[in-house]
Design an enzyme around this catalytic site. Structure first.
Site, mmCIF file in Angstrom:
data_model
loop_
_atom_site.group_PDB
_atom_site.id
_atom_site.type_symbol
_atom_site.label_atom_id
_atom_site.label_comp_id
_atom_site.label_asym_id
_atom_site.label_seq_id
_atom_site.Cartn_x
_atom_site.Cartn_y
_atom_site.Cartn_z
ATOM 1 N N ARG A 73 0.840 -1.192 0.000
ATOM 2 C CA ARG A 73 0.000 0.000 0.000
ATOM 3 C C ARG A 73 0.875 1.243 0.000
ATOM 4 O O ARG A 73 1.959 1.252 0.565
ATOM 5 C CB ARG A 73 -0.884 0.018 1.261
ATOM 6 N N TYR A 201 -2.104 -3.530 -7.163
ATOM 7 C CA TYR A 201 -1.749 -4.414 -6.061
ATOM 8 C C TYR A 201 -2.673 -4.258 -4.866
ATOM 9 O O TYR A 201 -2.947 -3.131 -4.424
ATOM 10 C CB TYR A 201 -0.304 -4.162 -5.606
ATOM 11 N N LYS A 210 -9.639 -2.227 1.806
ATOM 12 C CA LYS A 210 -9.263 -1.092 2.663
ATOM 13 C C LYS A 210 -10.057 0.169 2.290
ATOM 14 O O LYS A 210 -10.405 0.964 3.150
ATOM 15 C CB LYS A 210 -7.765 -0.817 2.553
ATOM 16 N N HIS A 230 -10.428 -2.331 11.759
ATOM 17 C CA HIS A 230 -9.355 -3.175 11.229
ATOM 18 C C HIS A 230 -9.125 -4.311 12.235
ATOM 19 O O HIS A 230 -8.151 -4.289 12.991
ATOM 20 C CB HIS A 230 -8.104 -2.285 11.083
ATOM 21 N N SER A 251 -1.058 -3.560 10.555
ATOM 22 C CA SER A 251 -0.819 -4.430 9.409
ATOM 23 C C SER A 251 0.363 -5.380 9.644
ATOM 24 O O SER A 251 1.398 -4.962 10.170
ATOM 25 C CB SER A 251 -0.521 -3.580 8.175
ATOM 26 N N CYS A 253 0.883 -7.854 11.671
ATOM 27 C CA CYS A 253 1.271 -8.171 13.057
ATOM 28 C C CYS A 253 0.613 -9.464 13.520
ATOM 29 O O CYS A 253 0.447 -9.692 14.715
ATOM 30 C CB CYS A 253 0.893 -7.031 14.002
ATOM 31 N N ASP A 280 -9.265 -9.670 9.097
ATOM 32 C CA ASP A 280 -8.736 -8.328 8.814
ATOM 33 C C ASP A 280 -9.714 -7.197 9.122
ATOM 34 O O ASP A 280 -9.288 -6.141 9.562
ATOM 35 C CB ASP A 280 -8.326 -8.259 7.329
ATOM 36 N N ARG A 378 1.662 -12.238 -1.009
ATOM 37 C CA ARG A 378 0.344 -12.564 -0.458
ATOM 38 C C ARG A 378 -0.281 -13.802 -1.077
ATOM 39 O O ARG A 378 0.067 -14.186 -2.200
ATOM 40 C CB ARG A 378 -0.613 -11.394 -0.729
HETATM 41 O O1 O2Y Z 1 -3.251 -4.511 0.658
HETATM 42 C C1 O2Y Z 1 -2.043 -4.490 0.534
HETATM 43 O O2 O2Y Z 1 -1.482 -3.933 -0.370
HETATM 44 C C2 O2Y Z 1 -1.184 -5.173 1.496
HETATM 45 S S1 O2Y Z 1 -1.561 -4.665 3.099
HETATM 46 C C3 O2Y Z 1 -2.839 -5.656 3.725
HETATM 47 C C4 O2Y Z 1 -3.332 -6.749 3.042
HETATM 48 C C5 O2Y Z 1 -4.299 -7.532 3.622
HETATM 49 C C6 O2Y Z 1 -4.759 -7.194 4.863
HETATM 50 N N1 O2Y Z 1 -4.289 -6.125 5.520
HETATM 51 C C7 O2Y Z 1 -3.342 -5.364 4.982
HETATM 52 C C8 O2Y Z 1 -2.899 -4.188 5.794
HETATM 53 O O3 O2Y Z 1 -2.061 -3.415 5.401
HETATM 54 O O4 O2Y Z 1 -3.434 -4.022 6.890
HETATM 55 MN MN MN Z 2 -5.051 -5.264 7.322
#
Ligand code: O2Y
Ligand code: MN
Length: 598
Positions: A73, A201, A210, A230, A251, A253, A280, A378
């Site tokens: 992200r 991505y 998100k 979250h 994220s 963790c 999540d 992932r």
């Molecule tokens: O979405 C992304 O690019 C990776 S980050 C992510 C992916 C799945 C669940 N949570 C996250 C996060 O950053 O909290």
């Molecule tokens: Mn997340």
């Protein structure tokens, strides 16, 4: 499904307008059938967007590699576009809606030429549940379509539910040329819309996750008196009764690992059964019974691959055996996938996440090991494939929550667990969570930053108002959940982890639930209640002598020093920060000066 069969005029107009702007070769409505999914997967293979894995070993699985500049992200390119800057608050990037739409238009103009524009109607949450919200994602990425089909409930049945005038979040995505200079993730909460350009991505492109389920939903939740968080959702069954908890960690963790926890050997005899409901995101509403109820709006897991193995998370390993998309892991020449700290030996040779030849033990010019998988690589897998998925995970009414757990990744300071004194103190504990950065977002890994309620990158409005919303939600419940804080990552003076984590975390959850049921011995400290000596069941754990004391130690001087950072963090919100949080701050400061008897 064709444009002619769409009965929703607002939706039709938006699709027409976007097609005129993006100029795709064709528009394709995603109907969500298995037949269509398989056809689209074949198309994605033919166009080189995904590679089928060895179908004997990995039935229904695909490999995908994102642009090497597009692997996490990008918080610095993520904006909340509200009419008033203060509505985005000091922790979000802000842009006016006019500027946001103008910038987006410039990038989207003609960006879909030569491509197909897919239209994906999707539901976050079980279709028709009182928790659920509908979105429609427009995208020119087949990879996004295939992922959305796993992560959401998508297709014609959602359109049927939307009817002729239902409301939906407009989620517009174009990968454009994947140039970071044209990468923008824009949220327009006042218009119930998201526009994402220049990335293909994860959270930047799968807009239900998100963008809708956290940033837009958190805005809506404030207006409609619920919470979009979250958080994982976990069920803990014992003696035929199941308690549910939610947990918010920053994220990467370990939310997915905790959500799929397997009871440790020492506790197995007690007959625990652990159920996964979400890893999540949780949407939470106050029920008629005065309790808080939670629902997972997603239908799949987008989990971090490195570190996932059958010791750390056997349920995840079983989940991803079939129908899974692997992104940015190592692709073996034998069409297998592999990642660091994963399952078994790496293949004899393969191609790394960034498309380079790779063999085990490969080192760079400085002698440093070259990883095969990106640290934020992932897997995307259907939640229904998880062996521990709860039988009621899709219950439209959600599940009642006994405890809310906040946590961060801190080498020092925070004890293994503490219980907040009451709801308002729990909100303070959540609002002051700090954590060391991970690879989930672009930025310096290891740096400590405040990540209140693990929502810093995901709250779609001013976090001062968000804390106020949390405080007032407490007043809406006659039976609010108790609030706890955990830290699985505390280290000793030699920087070795003190707590084994993973399945052993159930020992902490067991104490948390005991506290929720008026049992479980605790000692009062200035920061809240910690387990009394002997209150955690450590049978079969064999922790080194003194480790438990270190794990539960609350050093008043360290917490007092932490208050300086809290003040700086709070100060930036000015008048938007609820006075109650300053009262909590002062009360903690006082308690830290006073010796509290155990
Ligand atoms: O979405 C992304 O690019 C990776 S980050 C992510 C992916 C799945 C669940 N949570 C996250 C996060 O950053 O909290
Ligand atoms: Mn997340």
């Amino acid at each position: 499904m064709t444009m002619a069969t769409i009965r929703h005029e607002g939706l039709k107009a938006w699709i027409d307008e976007t097609a005129r702007l993006g100029q795709p070769d064709q528009v394709c409505w995603v109907d969500g059938t298995e037949e269509e999914r398989s056809r689209l997967a074949k198309r994605a293979i033919a166009r080189g967007f995904v590679i089928p894995l060895d179908q004997d070993r990995y039935p229904g699985c695909y490999y995908s590699r994102s642009n090497p500049n597009d692997v996490a992200r990008t918080e610095h390119l993520t904006y909340i576009c509200t009419r008033k800057r203060e509505d985005a608050g000091p922790t979000n990037n802000w842009m006016s809606p006019e500027e946001g739409y103008a910038k987006a238009k410039e990038i989207i103009q003609g960006s879909m030429k030569g491509r197909t524009m897919y239209v994906i109607p999707f539901s976050m949450g079980p279709i028709g549940s009182p928790f659920s919200k509908i979105g429609v994602e427009i995208t020119d990425s087949l990879y996004v379509v295939l992922n959305m089909l796993i992560m959401t409930r998508a297709g014609s049945k959602v359109l049927d539910h939307l009817g002729t005038d239902g409301s939906f979040t407009k989620c517009l995505h174009t990968r454009a040329d994947l140039d970071v200079r044209r990468r923008l993730i824009l949220h327009f909460p006042e218009d119930n819309a998201v526009v994402s350009t220049g990335s293909a991505y994860g959270g930047n492109a799968l807009l239900g996750k998100k963008c809708l389920a956290l940033r837009i939903a958190s805005w809506q939740a404030r207006q409609e008196n619920w919470l979009a968080e979250h958080m994982l959702i976990l069920g803990i069954e014992k003696d035929g009764k199941t308690d549910y908890v939610t947990a918010a960690f920053p994220s990467a963790c370990g939310k997915t690992n905790l959500a799929m926890l397997i009871p440790p050997r020492g506790l197995k005899a007690k007959g625990y059964k652990i159920w996964t409901l979400g890893d999540d995101i949780a949407w939470l509403r106050v029920g008629r019974d005065g309790r808080l109820w939670a629902c997972n709006p997603e239908a799949g897991f987008f989990g971090v691959a490195p570190g996932t193995n059958s010791k750390t998370n056997p349920n995840a390993i079983a989940t991803i055996r079939k129908n899974t998309i692997f992104t940015n892991v190592l692709l073996g020449d034998d069409l297998s996938v592999w990642w660091e700290d994963g399952e078994g030996e790496p293949p004899a040779s393969g191609t790394s996440w960034d498309g380079k030849p790779w063999t085990p033990g490969l080192r760079d010019a400085d002698g440093k090991p070259v990883p095969g998988a990106h640290p934020n690589s992932r897997f995307t897998a259907p939640a229904s494939q998880c062996p521990s998925i709860a039988p009621n995970w899709e219950d439209p009414q959600g599940v009642p929550i006994s405890a809310i757990i906040f946590g961060g990744r801190r080498e020092r300071l925070a004890p293994l667990v503490f219980e907040a004194l009451d709801w308002a103190h729990g909100v303070y504990a959540g609002a002051t969570v700090s954590s060391e950065r991970t690879a989930a977002a672009v930025g310096k890994v290891g740096e400590v930053r405040r990540d209140p309620m693990a929502m810093l990158p995901f709250c779609g409005y001013n976090m001062g108002d968000y804390f106020g919303h949390w405080l007032q939600m407490g007043g809406r419940m006659s039976c609010p959940p108790k609030i706890f804080h955990v830290n699985w990552f505390r280290k000793d003076e030699n920087r070795q982890f003190l707590w084994p984590g993973y399945g052993e975390n159930l020992r902490v959850i067991e104490w948390i639930l005991a506290r929720c049921h008026g049992k479980g011995k605790a000692a009062r400290t200035p920061i809240g209640f910690v387990p009394a000596k002997g209150a955690l069941d450590l049978a079969g754990l064999n922790l080194p002598e003194g480790a438990m004391d270190k794990l539960l130690e609350v050093k008043a001087e360290d917490w007092a020093a932490e208050l300086d950072g809290v003040k700086v963090f709070f100060d930036q919100f000015g008048a938007a920060l609820p006075k109650e949080l300053w009262r909590q701050y002062d009360a903690l400061k006082d308690r830290l000066k006073t010796k509290v008897p155990a």
